[in-house]
Design a protein around this motif. Sequence first.
Motif, short mmCIF file in Angstrom:
data_model
loop_
_atom_site.label_atom_id
_atom_site.label_comp_id
_atom_site.label_asym_id
_atom_site.label_seq_id
_atom_site.Cartn_x
_atom_site.Cartn_y
_atom_site.Cartn_z
N LEU A 132 0.83 -1.20 0.00
CA LEU A 132 0.00 0.00 0.00
C LEU A 132 0.87 1.25 0.00
N ALA A 133 1.88 1.28 0.86
CA ALA A 133 2.73 2.47 0.95
C ALA A 133 3.46 2.72 -0.36
N PHE A 134 3.97 1.66 -0.99
CA PHE A 134 4.66 1.83 -2.26
C PHE A 134 3.70 2.36 -3.32
N ALA A 135 2.48 1.80 -3.40
CA ALA A 135 1.50 2.26 -4.39
C ALA A 135 1.15 3.73 -4.15
N GLN A 136 1.01 4.13 -2.89
CA GLN A 136 0.69 5.53 -2.59
C GLN A 136 1.85 6.44 -2.98
N ILE A 137 3.08 6.03 -2.65
CA ILE A 137 4.24 6.84 -3.01
C ILE A 137 4.36 6.98 -4.52
N TRP A 138 4.20 5.86 -5.24
CA TRP A 138 4.36 5.91 -6.69
C TRP A 138 3.25 6.73 -7.34
N ALA A 139 2.02 6.58 -6.86
CA ALA A 139 0.92 7.40 -7.39
C ALA A 139 1.18 8.87 -7.12
N ALA A 140 1.69 9.19 -5.94
CA ALA A 140 2.00 10.59 -5.60
C ALA A 140 3.11 11.13 -6.50
N LYS A 141 4.13 10.31 -6.75
CA LYS A 141 5.23 10.75 -7.61
C LYS A 141 4.73 11.02 -9.03
N GLU A 142 3.91 10.11 -9.54
CA GLU A 142 3.42 10.30 -10.90
C GLU A 142 2.47 11.49 -10.99
N ALA A 143 1.62 11.68 -10.00
CA ALA A 143 0.75 12.85 -10.00
C ALA A 143 1.58 14.13 -9.98
N TYR A 144 2.66 14.14 -9.22
CA TYR A 144 3.49 15.34 -9.11
C TYR A 144 4.16 15.69 -10.44
N VAL A 145 4.76 14.70 -11.10
CA VAL A 145 5.44 15.03 -12.36
C VAL A 145 4.44 15.37 -13.46
N LYS A 146 3.22 14.83 -13.37
CA LYS A 146 2.17 15.26 -14.30
C LYS A 146 1.82 16.73 -14.07
N LEU A 148 3.73 18.98 -12.87
CA LEU A 148 4.86 19.77 -13.38
C LEU A 148 4.83 19.87 -14.89
N GLY A 149 4.17 18.90 -15.54
CA GLY A 149 4.11 18.90 -16.99
C GLY A 149 5.28 18.22 -17.67
#
Length: 205
Positions: A132-146, A148-149
């Motif tokens: 769960l923690a890894f999925a949350q971290i990875w989703a957060a990372k991808e949302a952030y770079v999106k 940023l554009g």
Amino acid sequence: MMLWLDSADSAAPALPAVWLIPTGASPRNLAERSELRRGTARRLLARQLGCTEEDVAIAHDPAGRPLLGLPAASGIELSVATRAGIVAIALARQPVGVDVERIEAPTAPPLDVLHADERKRLAAMPLALRPLAFAQIWAAKEAYVKALGVGFRRAPESFAVSLLSETAFRVDDPSHPTQARGHLRTMKNGGQEILAAAAIVLDGG
């Protein structure tokens, strides 16, 4: 504050908002996933803007970020994602990113794609809590770079996500002077799978 909705037929009374829409679809390839995202987003935007789907046009900038081409001058930024039959759509008045990830079986996550601080935090967790923690971290990372554009042209290990609670995260990015905070949610896709979603809105342009 982030408003979470679960139907493309639901209009948000205010933005930012995220829709996590169970479609029951099983796209077989990237083209079908893209069409599912685009069709669902056009339906939702038509509902949100009070127009027809034919009046909605979604384009992309040179980096691939989706843009609302029509209606013109709407001032709305959007981000979309698809995973396991869920279409995630975020709308905001500022740069926004959304992602959704499947929570995998309790095996060792691929720590080498993470920031050193994230690896330490995961390594300190009981094995059963890491998926769960890894999925949350990875989703957060991808949302952030999106938001940023740039997408993952930005190395995922170059910034750190901290899980603050079940519903919030923080991004520490040495390239940006201020900490960014985002929102988390978990949901089921109508079957047996549990998914983790993350969304973030960035100040400024």
